[in-house]
Scaffold this motif. Structure first.
Motif, PDB file in Angstrom:
ATOM      1  N   LEU A 117      41.949  24.022  53.718  1.00  0.00           N
ATOM      2  CA  LEU A 117      42.413  22.644  53.795  1.00  0.00           C
ATOM      3  C   LEU A 117      43.904  22.512  53.519  1.00  0.00           C
ATOM      4  N   LYS A 176      40.462  14.645  53.856  1.00  0.00           N
ATOM      5  CA  LYS A 176      40.404  16.075  53.530  1.00  0.00           C
ATOM      6  C   LYS A 176      39.515  16.331  52.313  1.00  0.00           C
ATOM      7  N   SER A 231      40.431  23.234  60.522  1.00  0.00           N
ATOM      8  CA  SER A 231      39.209  22.427  60.612  1.00  0.00           C
ATOM      9  C   SER A 231      37.991  23.310  60.519  1.00  0.00           C
ATOM     10  N   PHE A 276      45.948  18.807  49.403  1.00  0.00           N
ATOM     11  CA  PHE A 276      45.026  18.018  50.234  1.00  0.00           C
ATOM     12  C   PHE A 276      44.250  16.978  49.441  1.00  0.00           C
ATOM     13  N   GLU A 327      36.142  16.344  53.617  1.00  0.00           N
ATOM     14  CA  GLU A 327      35.894  17.600  54.322  1.00  0.00           C
ATOM     15  C   GLU A 327      35.601  18.731  53.346  1.00  0.00           C
TER      16      GLU A 327
END
Length: 325
Positions: free
Chosen positions: A320, A128, A325, A122, A131
């Protein structure tokens, strides 16, 4: 007694090891098959054992030297070695100017690859990676809330914290994380939160006016303790990423071009939660560097800081890489 093999030395998991050493004015060597540090007292040399199988990291400060044989034994036991200035700060032999640390990782062809493969699956995706940074920050918020309001802090008689104000600062930061569209946005919001936490901790111990300043001989005690404790946190973070097989350059927040950035990311999980309040409490209590260092190491052990770091890396890597999510 038969010689121990390297595999025997690694029977204690890094997350369960008890020791993080800072040494100064001594020699580190192998004596009778054991790693020891030697200090001079008059005409007498004093030898002290280092339990390498139960040690995570060694910081070598002013006036230290280490032999090749000792480094070989550290490598066998998976102990990370770093060089620093007096009192544990500043760290030098820089990879990055701010951390100014070179962690000497033990070389092994058998480091785990599972989490590295998940991480790189990722890491090249900007969304990502953002995130992942936000996930780390949410974990950081949870640790601050739990540890600042926990039983250990409540036993600190000089730490009168406003719970409502702390929750307000953390809730505001968590809300603003949702609006962040880049790592720079996260860093900006993080700076606002950290500044507010300094103020809360200073007020809790009645420290007076405080401005964060790193290094230098003119800084106040709280700043010196913050530097000292943060560098110890970097040692744990460097160990955690090494245990998981992740290179320090695979950062998610502190810049993908910075070789030591992942150490910053992981250390942030516990720096504000443990080091920040302890620095102000120790400063007001008039503690010396050694007393503060023991306070922080004890706090790391009680909070199982290494476990928190390793679990966070695992959670982010697994989530990830699977696209959750």
């Amino acid at each position: 007694m038969d010689d121990l093999s390297p595999s025997d030395l690694k029977t204690i998991l890094h997350s369960k090891r008890a020791n993080l050493y800072y040494l100064e004015y001594c020699r580190v060597l192998v004596n009778g098959g054991r790693v020891e540090y030697v200090t001079e007292e008059g005409k007498q040399s004093l030898y002290w054992n280092i339990p390498i199988a139960n040690t995570t990291a060694i910081l070598l400060g002013t006036g230290t030297s280490v032999t090749q044989a000792a480094m070989r034994e550290f490598a066998k036991a998976g102990v990370l070695v770093g060089f620093c200035g007096g009192g544990g700060t500043p760290l030098f032999a820089a990879n990055e100017a701010e951390v100014a640390v070179s962690w000497l990782n033990s070389q092994s062809e058998y480091r785990p690859t599972e989490y590295l493969q998940q991480w790189v699956s990722f890491w090249f995706d900007d969304d990502k990676r953002l995130e992942a940074a936000i996930r780390f920050q949410k974990m950081r918020i949870a640790h601050i809330r739990r540890l600042w309001l926990g039983a250990r802090m409540q036993r600190e008689s000089g730490f009168e914290l406003s719970e409502s104000r702390l929750n307000g600062v953390l809730d505001s930061f968590e809300t603003r994380l949702v609006e962040c569209s880049s790592s720079n946005d996260v860093l900006a919001q993080e700076a606002v939160m950290t500044k507010a936490l300094y103020k809360l901790a200073g007020n809790a111990v009645q420290y007076g006016d405080f401005t964060r300043a790193k290094g230098g001989s003119g800084v106040d005690t709280a700043n010196r303790f913050l530097d000292h404790g943060n560098y110890l946190a970097y040692g744990l973070a460097a160990t955690a990423t090494w245990v998981m097989g992740l290179p320090h350059g695979l950062a998610v927040l502190h810049g993908k071009t910075r070789r030591g950035g992942l150490v910053f990311d992981v250390a942030d999980l516990i720096k504000d939660a443990l080091v920040l309040p302890s620095a102000f409490i120790a400063a007001m209590a008039g503690e010396e560097e050694q007393e503060f260092r023991q306070r922080i190491i004890s706090a790391f052990q009680q909070a199982q800081a290494m476990d928190l770091m390793i679990d966070a890396i695992k959670e982010v890597a697994e989530a990830l890489s699977e696209g959750r999510s």
